[in-house]
Design a protein around this motif. Sequence first.
Motif, PDB file in Angstrom:
ATOM      1  N   ALA C 170       0.811  -1.210   0.000  1.00  0.00           N
ATOM      2  CA  ALA C 170       0.000   0.000   0.000  1.00  0.00           C
ATOM      3  C   ALA C 170       0.850   1.269   0.000  1.00  0.00           C
ATOM      4  CB  ALA C 170      -0.922   0.000   1.223  1.00  0.00           C
ATOM      5  N   VAL C 171       2.150   1.130   0.241  1.00  0.00           N
ATOM      6  CA  VAL C 171       2.996   2.320   0.210  1.00  0.00           C
ATOM      7  C   VAL C 171       3.022   2.856  -1.214  1.00  0.00           C
ATOM      8  CG1 VAL C 171       5.350   3.148   0.436  1.00  0.00           C
ATOM      9  CG2 VAL C 171       4.438   1.555   2.115  1.00  0.00           C
ATOM     10  N   PRO C 172       2.734   4.148  -1.417  1.00  0.00           N
ATOM     11  CA  PRO C 172       2.650   4.671  -2.787  1.00  0.00           C
ATOM     12  C   PRO C 172       3.964   4.471  -3.518  1.00  0.00           C
ATOM     13  CG  PRO C 172       1.919   6.304  -1.188  1.00  0.00           C
ATOM     14  CD  PRO C 172       2.493   5.185  -0.406  1.00  0.00           C
ATOM     15  N   LYS C 173       3.877   4.047  -4.784  1.00  0.00           N
ATOM     16  CA  LYS C 173       5.129   3.774  -5.494  1.00  0.00           C
ATOM     17  C   LYS C 173       5.906   5.032  -5.807  1.00  0.00           C
ATOM     18  CE  LYS C 173       2.451   2.540  -9.674  1.00  0.00           C
ATOM     19  NZ  LYS C 173       2.076   3.867 -10.108  1.00  0.00           N
ATOM     20  N   GLU C 174       5.239   6.192  -5.620  1.00  0.00           N
ATOM     21  CA  GLU C 174       5.984   7.433  -5.844  1.00  0.00           C
ATOM     22  C   GLU C 174       7.181   7.525  -4.915  1.00  0.00           C
ATOM     23  OE1 GLU C 174       2.508   7.373  -7.600  1.00  0.00           O
ATOM     24  OE2 GLU C 174       2.305   7.890  -5.488  1.00  0.00           O
ATOM     25  N   TYR C 175       7.026   7.021  -3.697  1.00  0.00           N
ATOM     26  CA  TYR C 175       8.149   7.078  -2.767  1.00  0.00           C
ATOM     27  C   TYR C 175       9.314   6.249  -3.289  1.00  0.00           C
ATOM     28  CZ  TYR C 175       4.747   8.871   0.613  1.00  0.00           C
ATOM     29  OH  TYR C 175       3.779   9.592   1.261  1.00  0.00           O
ATOM     30  N   ARG C 176       9.000   5.062  -3.794  1.00  0.00           N
ATOM     31  CA  ARG C 176      10.055   4.206  -4.320  1.00  0.00           C
ATOM     32  C   ARG C 176      10.739   4.888  -5.491  1.00  0.00           C
ATOM     33  NH1 ARG C 176       5.901   0.701  -4.254  1.00  0.00           N
ATOM     34  NH2 ARG C 176       5.757  -0.708  -2.482  1.00  0.00           N
ATOM     35  N   HIS C 177       9.942   5.451  -6.398  1.00  0.00           N
ATOM     36  CA  HIS C 177      10.517   6.098  -7.569  1.00  0.00           C
ATOM     37  C   HIS C 177      11.439   7.236  -7.160  1.00  0.00           C
ATOM     38  CE1 HIS C 177       7.051   4.660 -10.381  1.00  0.00           C
ATOM     39  NE2 HIS C 177       7.841   3.695  -9.988  1.00  0.00           N
ATOM     40  N   ALA C 178      10.976   8.004  -6.167  1.00  0.00           N
ATOM     41  CA  ALA C 178      11.801   9.122  -5.720  1.00  0.00           C
ATOM     42  C   ALA C 178      13.131   8.617  -5.182  1.00  0.00           C
ATOM     43  CB  ALA C 178      11.058   9.921  -4.659  1.00  0.00           C
ATOM     44  N   SER C 179      13.057   7.536  -4.382  1.00  0.00           N
ATOM     45  CA  SER C 179      14.303   7.015  -3.797  1.00  0.00           C
ATOM     46  C   SER C 179      15.241   6.501  -4.878  1.00  0.00           C
ATOM     47  CB  SER C 179      13.964   5.899  -2.815  1.00  0.00           C
ATOM     48  OG  SER C 179      15.150   5.237  -2.425  1.00  0.00           O
ATOM     49  N   LEU C 180      14.701   5.751  -5.823  1.00  0.00           N
ATOM     50  CA  LEU C 180      15.554   5.199  -6.874  1.00  0.00           C
ATOM     51  C   LEU C 180      16.120   6.299  -7.735  1.00  0.00           C
ATOM     52  CD1 LEU C 180      13.255   2.207  -7.817  1.00  0.00           C
ATOM     53  CD2 LEU C 180      15.511   2.041  -6.772  1.00  0.00           C
ATOM     54  N   ALA C 181      15.302   7.347  -8.006  1.00  0.00           N
ATOM     55  CA  ALA C 181      15.795   8.426  -8.858  1.00  0.00           C
ATOM     56  C   ALA C 181      16.919   9.198  -8.188  1.00  0.00           C
ATOM     57  CB  ALA C 181      14.659   9.370  -9.218  1.00  0.00           C
ATOM     58  N   LEU C 182      17.016   9.095  -6.858  1.00  0.00           N
ATOM     59  CA  LEU C 182      18.103   9.759  -6.153  1.00  0.00           C
ATOM     60  C   LEU C 182      19.348   8.893  -6.080  1.00  0.00           C
ATOM     61  CD1 LEU C 182      16.089  11.265  -3.215  1.00  0.00           C
ATOM     62  CD2 LEU C 182      17.367  12.564  -4.897  1.00  0.00           C
ATOM     63  N   GLY C 183      19.299   7.750  -6.720  1.00  0.00           N
ATOM     64  CA  GLY C 183      20.468   6.880  -6.695  1.00  0.00           C
ATOM     65  C   GLY C 183      20.423   5.874  -5.569  1.00  0.00           C
ATOM     66  N   GLY C 184      19.224   5.617  -5.000  1.00  0.00           N
ATOM     67  CA  GLY C 184      19.130   4.591  -3.978  1.00  0.00           C
ATOM     68  C   GLY C 184      19.120   3.218  -4.619  1.00  0.00           C
ATOM     69  N   THR C 185      19.740   2.252  -3.951  1.00  0.00           N
ATOM     70  CA  THR C 185      19.631   0.882  -4.450  1.00  0.00           C
ATOM     71  C   THR C 185      18.285   0.341  -4.021  1.00  0.00           C
ATOM     72  OG1 THR C 185      20.506  -0.067  -2.424  1.00  0.00           O
ATOM     73  CG2 THR C 185      22.091   0.523  -4.129  1.00  0.00           C
ATOM     74  N   ARG C 186      17.937  -0.825  -4.554  1.00  0.00           N
ATOM     75  CA  ARG C 186      16.651  -1.408  -4.188  1.00  0.00           C
ATOM     76  C   ARG C 186      16.591  -1.690  -2.694  1.00  0.00           C
ATOM     77  NH1 ARG C 186      13.899  -6.289  -7.475  1.00  0.00           N
ATOM     78  NH2 ARG C 186      15.794  -7.364  -6.899  1.00  0.00           N
ATOM     79  N   TRP C 187      17.696  -2.166  -2.127  1.00  0.00           N
ATOM     80  CA  TRP C 187      17.721  -2.490  -0.704  1.00  0.00           C
ATOM     81  C   TRP C 187      17.552  -1.253   0.147  1.00  0.00           C
ATOM     82  CZ3 TRP C 187      16.725  -7.160   0.428  1.00  0.00           C
ATOM     83  CH2 TRP C 187      17.118  -8.172  -0.451  1.00  0.00           C
ATOM     84  N   GLN C 188      18.268  -0.181  -0.231  1.00  0.00           N
ATOM     85  CA  GLN C 188      18.148   1.055   0.541  1.00  0.00           C
ATOM     86  C   GLN C 188      16.714   1.560   0.484  1.00  0.00           C
ATOM     87  OE1 GLN C 188      21.293   3.064  -1.575  1.00  0.00           O
ATOM     88  NE2 GLN C 188      22.561   3.116   0.256  1.00  0.00           N
ATOM     89  N   THR C 189      16.118   1.461  -0.698  1.00  0.00           N
ATOM     90  CA  THR C 189      14.739   1.920  -0.830  1.00  0.00           C
ATOM     91  C   THR C 189      13.819   1.135   0.083  1.00  0.00           C
ATOM     92  OG1 THR C 189      15.194   2.456  -3.131  1.00  0.00           O
ATOM     93  CG2 THR C 189      12.890   2.326  -2.479  1.00  0.00           C
TER      94      THR C 189
END
Lengths: 285, 318, 292
Positions: C170-189
């Motif tokens: 249920a966590v909005p995927k926008e948060y994931r996209h934002a994290s990945l776009a900042l150079g976060g790895t999948r684990w960090q996200t």
Amino acid sequence: MKMMQTNSNVTLEETRVQEDPKPESTKLETDVENEYCEVKVENLNFFYGSVQALFNVTIKVQEKGVAALIGPSGCGKSTFLRVLNRMNDLIPGTRLEGKVSIHGENIYTPNTDVVNLRKKVGMVFQHPNPFPKSIFDNIAYGPRIDGLKDKIMLSEIVETSLQGAALWNEVKDRLNEPALALSGGQQQRLCIARALAVKPRILLMDEPTSAIDPIATQKIEDLIRDLCANYTIIIVTHNMQQAARISDHTGFFLQGEMVEWGKTSSLFTNPEDQRTEDYITGRFG
Amino acid sequence: MNQKRWLTVLGVLLLAAVMIAAGCGGPAEEQAGEPVEEAEETNGEEAVQEPASIMLGGSDSEVNVVARLAEEYMNDNPHVSIAVTGGGSGVGISSLIDGNIDVANSSRPMKDEEMDALRDNHGEEPYAVRFAVDGVAVLVNDANSVETLTVDQVGAIYRGEITNWSEVGGDDREITLYGRQSTSGTYVFFMELVVQGEYSERKRNMAGTSDIVEAVIGDAGGIGYAAIGYADEDGVKALDIAADQDSEAYDPTVLENVTSGNYPLTRPLYQYMAGKPEGAQLDYLLFEVSEPGQGIVLEEGFYPITEADREFNKNALQ
Amino acid sequence: MVSITEKAMRAIFIFCGLAIILFLVGILYILLSNSMPGLIELGLGPFFAADRWNPGAYGEPTYSLLNMIYGTLKVTLGALIFAVPVGVSAAAYLAEIASPWEREFFKPIVEVLAGVPSVVLGFFGLVVLAPLIARVFNLNSGLTAFNGAILVGIMALPTIITLAEDAITAVPKEYRHASLALGGTRWQTIWKITIPAAFSGITASAMLGMGRAIGETMTVLMVTGNMVARPESFLDSVRTLSAGIAIDIGDVVFNSTHFHALFVAGLLLFLITFAVNLLADILIQRKPEVSK
């Protein structure tokens, strides 16, 4: 006032062209030529599974300045943008042909460090998406996942980034409050600050003001004009007037094809392609 | 679509109602009258040929032997159907008081308040039959070097006064106590005869006798008590018990030791009913105490009743 | 103009809803009416006295529930310490990392796990796990709180996994996209953005798993040893409220003091479970809060 801004940019552009020793040519690219193109896309074909979304797109974006991508909805602008920081990788079944180089490096090799790429090529989304954290933690997120722990340095980066996004004065006293409590326009500038915090070279903006009120939009446009002195900004916009207002170069996309690319001033006043003219004059939207 | 859903819901409710009604079937006596057709087919040679059913339940110690007795009886008397369940002596007695079963198997005598409750509920006197004698064996792990103990020592162990096997001539190993919870008939019997005090609070309490056996099999320092019939398992052995320091210790798995009364830890096994038994029930109980019945009791690892027990039974069976 | 069918359906549904309330009221009534005599006869004191649970005493019976409350807490918390990290990680895996066919494979397994009868798990614990624990920790007996905690943890896992997975998805995927776009790895996200954002849903899943664990009876009855003394360590035997009730109630003399005392224990267990579930409900209602 806007006209004056455009004129001054045209002047800048012409200066740059004069400095450029090698004009665009169709000969084999040399390393020298690559150095002067921050973003270079050659013959890009992009597929969602079996559906082709981008057709033979070739584009060269210079360092610093604003390049706008316009065109009707669903014509591939956002897809193209996501090619540049490999965010399309998140969608299963996507496929790409052609060459994409950022600052001289091909970014679609098996060895490409995608994490690093995304630090150099930042992105701001259409709907502001700050994390459900404090303002400070939002900005500090990027540097923190890079490994930076020092509180003093983090505070400096947060301040610099917020100043760079013209938001510092409004939030400097409430850095520990939730980011989600800010207004829409403020949230978007926060997202810009957040992207700036990792010190990118290029900033991709996907319709950044379409969900923002007009006054906040104005602020963000001013911000973009200020940022482009230090960053290469590529902005997708639905709003032709916005493109005309703030960009140096504009590319017109239609149904996955980049129909025309050129200096903003000439594309809007004297488009080469009939389709471009039709779009600009509002014959279709 | 509306109609379909409504019909489905109605169907489900109907099904639920039917199941609840079936489950609420009345006590044993009301079910006896069902299979009427069989009576007309028999040739009326024997006195009691009406179909009957008897429900017995209760003691876990008794359930196997009673089931076997019932099976034998049913082979010769196919018009009688007998059902046997376990659950513990307390369960059996409660069920008898509630009127859900006909005979309660109990490895302990009924308490006064239980008898009162039965009189109140049924308006009848409780009657008792002793149909077998049980020896309670004290079990230890096969690997334990101890072979015999006195009743006193076992009591001290279960009171928590002796905590290491070395104190009774065994290896240096902590003793783990296993037993039943307080409502088991065996618990009460053991407490009154052996422990004669409070059980150690560190005793592990298992839900059933077979769980005690399993536990001792898995624990080299374990000690447990169970009806002798349960002791015949790989991994455990029954200790020889002496009444006191000066007496001889007797092995409970040797028949004469128990029937002669030399083995100290024996008790009669009871069956209780509301009102004097008659008809098929009486006939079955008489089978239990008859020679073939007692032979089965022996085969199942228990012991035949004594003369004193027969005297006791006269009240119910004559 | 509402049709007859609709009226009938409405009536049936209202009836079913009311029936559920009726069941609850009925259960409460039985609990209260059967525990009241015990409370009246003994007062509240003996149930929380410093002695042990010993209604079948040779001498004076005692009725302290304290050690059983302690046992319940030990087993429940032990189960959660095991099940929450494992469950949340499994949920994160299913929600974020698993490919569609991996998900298709694992979700039915989780559901099968939920369907394993508690007595089967108890038997496994008694016959397999207990000797193993005894050997590994050099104990006499493996019938310990530890044994119970593992098995109850296994039983709580499906609840936790399912609910935590819902919360994470249920966590909005926008948060994931934002994290990945900042150079976060999948684990960090996952660790820094997604799971903290799903925090209240994950906590609710843990609390519901806890509610499940508190009431678990059969398994605990078979493997914890049901000792009435206060356990000396996690590797000692315990008696929980649920198992304590179950082990005695089958045989207890109807309407005796012992009988009523068991219902007092049952009432206590009911209240504890109710409180935990209420807390979980409150947490589920809360909007995603700011997390560090």
